[in-house]
Design a protein around this motif. Structure first.
Motif, PDB file in Angstrom:
ATOM      1  N   GLY A  49     -94.013 -43.652 -15.255  1.00  0.00           N
ATOM      2  CA  GLY A  49     -93.475 -42.344 -14.918  1.00  0.00           C
ATOM      3  C   GLY A  49     -92.358 -42.432 -13.897  1.00  0.00           C
ATOM      4  O   GLY A  49     -91.883 -43.532 -13.558  1.00  0.00           O
ATOM      5  N   PRO A  50     -91.924 -41.294 -13.387  1.00  0.00           N
ATOM      6  CA  PRO A  50     -90.835 -41.262 -12.414  1.00  0.00           C
ATOM      7  C   PRO A  50     -91.161 -42.093 -11.172  1.00  0.00           C
ATOM      8  O   PRO A  50     -92.289 -42.080 -10.673  1.00  0.00           O
ATOM      9  CB  PRO A  50     -90.715 -39.775 -12.062  1.00  0.00           C
ATOM     10  N   HIS A  51     -90.170 -42.792 -10.675  1.00  0.00           N
ATOM     11  CA  HIS A  51     -90.350 -43.663  -9.515  1.00  0.00           C
ATOM     12  C   HIS A  51     -90.968 -42.930  -8.329  1.00  0.00           C
ATOM     13  O   HIS A  51     -91.849 -43.465  -7.638  1.00  0.00           O
ATOM     14  CB  HIS A  51     -88.995 -44.264  -9.103  1.00  0.00           C
ATOM     15  N   VAL A  52     -90.542 -41.691  -8.104  1.00  0.00           N
ATOM     16  CA  VAL A  52     -91.018 -40.950  -6.936  1.00  0.00           C
ATOM     17  C   VAL A  52     -92.534 -40.747  -6.985  1.00  0.00           C
ATOM     18  O   VAL A  52     -93.196 -40.718  -5.933  1.00  0.00           O
ATOM     19  CB  VAL A  52     -90.279 -39.594  -6.811  1.00  0.00           C
ATOM     20  N   ILE A  53     -93.107 -40.635  -8.172  1.00  0.00           N
ATOM     21  CA  ILE A  53     -94.559 -40.481  -8.314  1.00  0.00           C
ATOM     22  C   ILE A  53     -95.246 -41.842  -8.345  1.00  0.00           C
ATOM     23  O   ILE A  53     -96.261 -42.056  -7.667  1.00  0.00           O
ATOM     24  CB  ILE A  53     -94.903 -39.669  -9.586  1.00  0.00           C
ATOM     25  N   ILE A  54     -94.714 -42.769  -9.127  1.00  0.00           N
ATOM     26  CA  ILE A  54     -95.323 -44.095  -9.243  1.00  0.00           C
ATOM     27  C   ILE A  54     -95.390 -44.790  -7.888  1.00  0.00           C
ATOM     28  O   ILE A  54     -96.381 -45.464  -7.565  1.00  0.00           O
ATOM     29  CB  ILE A  54     -94.549 -44.961 -10.258  1.00  0.00           C
ATOM     30  N   GLU A  55     -94.381 -44.619  -7.070  1.00  0.00           N
ATOM     31  CA  GLU A  55     -94.368 -45.228  -5.731  1.00  0.00           C
ATOM     32  C   GLU A  55     -95.583 -44.795  -4.913  1.00  0.00           C
ATOM     33  O   GLU A  55     -96.228 -45.610  -4.234  1.00  0.00           O
ATOM     34  CB  GLU A  55     -93.076 -44.839  -5.009  1.00  0.00           C
ATOM     35  N   GLN A  56     -95.910 -43.510  -4.978  1.00  0.00           N
ATOM     36  CA  GLN A  56     -97.070 -43.008  -4.236  1.00  0.00           C
ATOM     37  C   GLN A  56     -98.385 -43.442  -4.893  1.00  0.00           C
ATOM     38  O   GLN A  56     -99.378 -43.696  -4.208  1.00  0.00           O
ATOM     39  CB  GLN A  56     -97.001 -41.484  -4.127  1.00  0.00           C
ATOM     40  N   MET A  57     -98.395 -43.549  -6.230  1.00  0.00           N
ATOM     41  CA  MET A  57     -99.593 -44.031  -6.909  1.00  0.00           C
ATOM     42  C   MET A  57     -99.887 -45.484  -6.528  1.00  0.00           C
ATOM     43  O   MET A  57    -101.050 -45.871  -6.349  1.00  0.00           O
ATOM     44  CB  MET A  57     -99.434 -43.894  -8.424  1.00  0.00           C
ATOM     45  N   ILE A  58     -98.843 -46.291  -6.412  1.00  0.00           N
ATOM     46  CA  ILE A  58     -99.029 -47.682  -5.989  1.00  0.00           C
ATOM     47  C   ILE A  58     -99.616 -47.733  -4.581  1.00  0.00           C
ATOM     48  O   ILE A  58    -100.505 -48.542  -4.294  1.00  0.00           O
ATOM     49  CB  ILE A  58     -97.698 -48.460  -6.064  1.00  0.00           C
ATOM     50  N   LYS A  59     -99.162 -46.845  -3.723  1.00  0.00           N
ATOM     51  CA  LYS A  59     -99.694 -46.801  -2.356  1.00  0.00           C
ATOM     52  C   LYS A  59    -101.174 -46.426  -2.365  1.00  0.00           C
ATOM     53  O   LYS A  59    -101.991 -47.065  -1.686  1.00  0.00           O
ATOM     54  CB  LYS A  59     -98.887 -45.803  -1.514  1.00  0.00           C
ATOM     55  N   MET A  60    -101.548 -45.423  -3.147  1.00  0.00           N
ATOM     56  CA  MET A  60    -102.948 -45.030  -3.259  1.00  0.00           C
ATOM     57  C   MET A  60    -103.784 -46.181  -3.828  1.00  0.00           C
ATOM     58  O   MET A  60    -104.867 -46.504  -3.328  1.00  0.00           O
ATOM     59  CB  MET A  60    -103.051 -43.804  -4.166  1.00  0.00           C
TER      60      MET A  60
END
Length: 390
Positions: free
Chosen positions: A248-259
């Motif tokens: 998905g969009p980088h802005v969302i995936i970046e936060q998913m990776i953090k979680m």
């Protein structure tokens, strides 16, 4: 003593899928058609690569997002299968099954009070994941006469200024329903018009019959609005390897990776190496399994027609959703009697939402021999029920 439990978690109901399976497990000569798990062994090439990775000592953590090689193969796969290009470095996260991807996507996207549109009948995790992420689930009952497909008419009246995510559970568990490109296009326009995001669960994308799977992410303007969930459990028969992914969009995936980083660290390394092999070299094995499922699907459709049990033709996944409303009992009552009297476990439709009342989920992820025996018992049971009513 102070109550140690979270009221929110206590209020979440356990899955209704396992109940009948657990009872059947303790019954001699019982057959379970309840669990959505392929009866095939994981293809040998995949198993061999998993074994080889252990023998070579590849037991270290991968990067939080997943092995670079796997993310690259996932992106080649999505380009080939759904005609959507993702950046393996910024738009993909490898997770512990598709279920983790659903969970962390919602937790990363929802603020308290944000609403999530959840078509039902559908997979049991969407609603509790929304609740656990402090979202507000809004159920959209799908209709049998539409083969449980989602329409714009279903969505109208459900969307509010607080609506943020639309779950798209197709190919569908438990109904086997799919959505064609022509059916997805008005949904995509509705999503854009109301500034929504889509969580598209495509775990059964390898298992469609008579038509190719279409991802809503492939429609114009939808890649930027869609988190596409997939994994290896169903199409590749890798349930126990626990491996999924989200694109998905980088802005969302970046936060998913953090979680994912704080909750999990990374998906199992040897499973990731095995999945690389699967994506590269197991197209034929996946197709063989799909053809076997299709044979079983056609067998069940023929048998249901023969016993005059109403059921629309499912075009995806490995489930049938027959209508048992003629017997004037709840789905739970029917499934319970069927288990006790004929020793066959199926899942009441209400396990997947209230609008599943009057239906059963029957999985055909079992051998044709088991299916023939179970359906023979179902025919006997139905004859007895019809005789009782006359």
């Amino acid at each position: 003593m102070r109550d140690p439990l979270s009221k929110k978690i206590v209020g979440v109901q356990p899955s209704g899928i396992r109940k009948f399976f657990d009872v059947a497990n303790e019954m001699k000569d019982a057959i379970s058609l309840g669990v959505g798990e392929p009866d095939f062994d994981t293809p040998w090439r995949i198993r061999e690569e998993g074994i080889f990775s252990l023998e070579k000592g590849r037991t270290f953590y991968s990067s939080n997002a997943g092995l670079k090689e796997l993310r690259q193969e996932i992106c080649k796969y999505t380009k080939r299968k759904i005609q959507v290009e993702y950046d393996p470095m910024t738009e993909v996260v490898v997770t512990v099954g598709g279920s983790e991807a659903i969970d962390i996507a919602m937790r990363c996207m929802l603020d308290p009070g944000d609403e999530v549109l959840i078509p039902q009948p559908s997979y049991v995790s969407y609603l509790p994941c929304a609740v656990m992420a402090d979202g507000v689930p809004v159920v959209i009952p799908l209709k049998y006469e539409n083969e449980f497909k989602l329409t714009v008419e279903d969505l109208e009246g459900k969307v509010t200024p607080k609506t943020k995510i639309l779950v798209m559970p197709f190919p569908n568990n438990p109904t086997g329903s799919i959505m064609t490109r022509e059916e997805l296009e008005p949904i995509a326009k509705f999503v854009e018009d109301h500034d929504l995001y889509v969580l598209s669960d495509e775990i059964y994308s390898e298992l469609t019959y008579g038509t190719e799977h279409v991802s809503i992410a492939s429609l114009l303007g939808m890649k930027e609005r869609t988190i596409m969930i997939n994994g290896f459990s169903k199409g590749f028969a890798m349930t126990g390897w626990r491996l999924g992914y989200a694109c998905g969009p980088h802005v969302i995936i970046e936060q998913m990776i953090k979680m994912h980083q704080f909750a999990i660290m990374c998906a199992p390394t040897n499973s990731q190496y095995a999945a690389i092999e699967g994506l590269r070299n197991c197209v034929d094995e996946v197709e063989e399994m799909r053809q076997a499922y299709n044979q079983r699907r056609r067998f069940l459709l023929h048998e249901f027609a023969r016993m005059k049990l109403e059921c629309f033709e499912p075009k995806g996944a490995f489930y049938m959703f027959p209508n048992i409303s003629e017997f004037e009992m709840t789905s739970e009552e029917f499934a319970t009697r069927f288990l006790m009297e004929e020793k066959v476990a199926v899942v009441p439709g209400t396990a997947f939402g209230d609008c599943g009342e009057g239906f059963l989920r029957i999985s055909y992820a079992y051998s044709l021999e088991d299916l023939k025996e179970a359906i023979g018992r179902l025919g006997t049971f139905i004859e007895r029920l019809r005789a009782e009513r006359n």
